[in-house]
Write an enzyme that holds these catalytic residues in place. Structure first.
Site: not given
Length: 702
Positions: A288-289, A313, A406
């Site tokens: 993902n990110d 995930w 993050d």
């Protein structure tokens, strides 16, 4: 009907004269009854009796025996309570059980209580998202308490995530609990684990001696696998690892079929049917990110949120791709592993500490410093002196502890300090918070701005290339942004929040630090599935960001980086032409992977339709609206012209209109056999000013 507990309590206190070698097991509680029998419940978490499996709102509970179990999810994670057994006498060497659920010490646990003191305690395995509700075999050696009176207390006082506990099949035995295990003498780089997509999730622990060196969940295949998940064990060459998995059925081949190799296992690697050929994707598992994007020592580093053991995930690590040219990529070893199971390595960023402000530099390579969210600790610093291949934890972690995640690092030249922009949930609101540091170790909170969710980014751009007119852009996961000023401590917006990317399936984008020519280059998570494959999801192409002055003020534009031109295998120029209904200047062209550029001047009534491998991309000149495979977005003409760029891959298209002010990525899987192109007009006419169709080579080609 009572549980078997009632009669078994009587049994366990009767005299028993057999030798330890032949004493049978005693099932103290199997929780098959309609109520808890002589067990005493408080609070609401445990309900009125054993649960018959999964409770409302809960992930599927597996691994228990029979039809019932203790499950404190009654009423959800917010409910609390205790469940206490009747008193018993310890008459076996071991007390064995199945346990799962939350892993919060003292809060989601089962305790053995003797003379009013907790002498043994155990929790479930989970403290963070990505875990499994499967119960696993566990137990205590209670030899030292032989003949003593005891009670078991199952506790649920946690109210957040994984705020519950699952217990079943409590047995007194002279044997340790059976835990499926295999010893492997490491001779190759990888252990390959068999995976069955949508199979039962198993909890795997890899031991070196008594130390757990890797721990993860995986859909371990009991029989023939769909694919093989590689685990890099090169650090333990010549040593013996012990691999343990919970709750395997008797005939499972899940551990027996683990194999070793120096290469990742799989046929047609990077040439699979639904492997993106223009977009970077993991060789195996989930992404993902994008994380830690930085240019150093002649390499572009693109780290990423990665589940190496499944195509969904979970098990968050940092995977790692590198590129010499920003077009072709190579996946290297997993770079950041979770500190422990459940303490996942969530998203973050990286920079080059040119001046060694941190003091962590050793050797000739550029010093890379990263920041990431450790879900069990907070914002943590890591550093690398070997070109980003391996990372060392800062001993003072976490450097910021808050309700957030993050972290994005950058150097602010005017104030000569490091800045961390990080998602924050202070006062139960959504913010981006700014912290500063002189040395990447000690951080000071400075300010917050409300209204942004996850994965912040902050960068400076010239307006229309004017180096004297530079503005800062603040953005976050959904790509909406504001333009303003930043003094190193506070972002001051000069615009309202502006819609960013106009397409579908684009999220959590980040920009590269230290790009050598000053460009701001962005990559986003492209939520484009590859169903049935041994990998899932991809990244957008690298995108150059600019600030363009418009009638509404400065606005971001997106365009493919120039380096992608090196992938061109063949380019066909399309000459200028007047288009009227029935004309199709692209009808004789065919391609699978392509970059198409068109410039058109449509009449007010015209609807221009481009079909790329059967996927329709329509432009309505009257509405000034682009319709990409049913997804409609505003795309105003610029100077009366439509300039359109399309990149077509096997699982996604990326479309650029209005000089990049409208960037429209879309997940789509065209038919493999359809490589056709067409360009038609209805309701009016259009002038094709110029066009070219570039057939592209794979980014995986050498």
């Amino acid at each position: 009907m009572l549980s078997r507990v009632t009669s078994l309590v009587v049994l366990c206190v009767l005299p028993y004269f057999a030798t330890a070698a032949d004493r049978p097991d005693i099932v103290f509680a199997d929780f098959e009854g309609s109520d808890y029998g002589q067990w005493t419940a408080t609070g609401t978490a445990f309900g009125t009796g054993p649960a018959k499996g999964t409770l409302p709102g809960q992930m599927a509970v597996t691994g228990f025996q029979g039809k019932g179990l203790v499950n404190s999810f009654a009423g959800g994670d917010k409910s609390t309570g205790t469940l206490t057994s009747p008193e018993f006498v310890v008459e076996r060497k071991h007390l064995n059980f199945l346990i799962g659920g939350g892993g919060h010490a003292g809060k989601t646990c089962m305790n053995l209580v003797i003379e009013g003191k907790v002498v043994r305690t155990v929790t479930g395995p989970n403290t963070a998202p990505g875990g499994s509700e499967e119960l696993a075999a566990d137990g205590w050696d209670v030899t030292e308490y032989a003949g003593k009176k005891a009670k078991l207390v199952v506790v649920d006082t946690a109210t957040g995530g994984w705020g519950h506990i699952n217990v079943d099949q409590i047995v007194f035995s002279d044997a340790k609990p059976e835990k499926p295990v295999r010893e492997i003498a490491v001779q190759k780089r990888y252990l390959h684990f068999p995976v069955k997509n949508r199979g039962t999730v198993r909890h795997v622990k890899v031991f070196l001696g008594d130390e757990i060196v890797r721990e993860f969940t995986i859909e371990l295949a009991d029989g023939p696998p769909d694919w093989w998940a590689p685990l890099d064990v090169s650090a333990w060459q010549g040593k013996t690892l012990r691999v343990q998995a919970n709750s395997l059925p008797a005939k499972s081949q899940g551990l027996a079929t683990i194999s070793q190799d120096d290469a990742v296992k799989g046929e047609n690697l990077y040439a699979e049917k639904l492997r993106p050929q223009l977009h970077v994707s993991p060789r195996r598992g989930w992404n993902n990110d994008p994380n830690g994007m930085v240019y150093a020592d002649g390499e572009w580093h693109l780290y990423f949120q990665h589940n190496p053991y499944g195509t969904e995930w979970g098990n968050m690590h940092w995977g790692h791709w590198v590129s010499k040219d920003l077009a072709r990529w190579e996946e290297v070893s997993v770079a950041v592993y979770p500190k422990k199971f459940g303490d996942w390595a969530f998203s973050g960023s990286a920079i080059v500490d040119h001046a060694n402000t941190s003091g962590w530099k050793t050797g000739p390579n550029e010093l890379l410093v990263g920041a990431y969210t450790s879900t069990g600790r907070g914002e943590c610093m890591i550093y690398s002196n070997d070109k980003g291949r391996t990372w060392t934890e800062f001993a003072g972690n976490p450097v910021v502890k808050h309700a957030g995640r993050d972290p994005k690092l950058l150097w602010h030249t005017p104030s000569k300090q490091w800045v961390m922009a990080v998602y924050d949930e202070a006062d139960k609101k959504q913010w981006i918070a700014f912290h500063t540091s002189p040395d990447l170790k000690a951080w000071t909170y400075r300010s917050r701005i409300e209204g942004y969710f996850e994965c912040p980014d902050l960068f400076e751009l010239p307006v229309d290339g004017d180096g004297k007119n530079r503005k800062w852009v603040l953005t976050a996961a959904n790509s909406d942004y504001q333009v303003g000023t930043f003094d190193g401590a506070t972002f001051t917006p000069e615009t309202k929040k502006i819609k960013g990317v106009r397409g579908k399936g684009f999220y959590a984008a980040q920009t590269f630090a230290n790009a050598p020519d000053g460009r701001v280059i962005q990559v986003g998570w492209l939520q484009a599935p590859s169903p049935g494959m041994a990998f899932n999801q991809a990244m957008s192409i690298p995108l150059e960001l600019k600030l363009m002055q418009t009638a509404d003020g400065p606005r971001l534009s997106w365009s493919p980086v120039k380096e992608l031109d090196s992938l061109a295998a063949k380019t066909t120029r399309v000459g200028a032409a007047e288009l009227k209904p029935g004309d199709d200047p692209l009808k004789d062209l065919h391609a699978e992977l392509l970059k198409l550029n068109l410039e058109l001047t449509p009449s007010d009534a015209a609807v221009v339709e481009l079909k790329v491998r059967g996927v329709p991309i329509r432009y309505d000149a009257k509405k000034q609206e682009l319709d990409a495979n049913g997804h409609k977005v505003a795309a105003p003409l610029r100077g009366g012209k439509l300039r359109l760029t399309v990149l077509a891959d096997r699982t996604s298209y990326e479309i650029f209109a209005a000089d990049g002010l409208a960037y429209v990525p879309i997940p789509v899987i065209p038919k493999a056999e359809d490589k056709s192109l067409s360009l038609t007009v209805t309701g009016g006419t259009a002038k094709l000013e110029s066009g070219d169709v570039g057939e592209l080579k794979s980014i995986w080609s050498k």
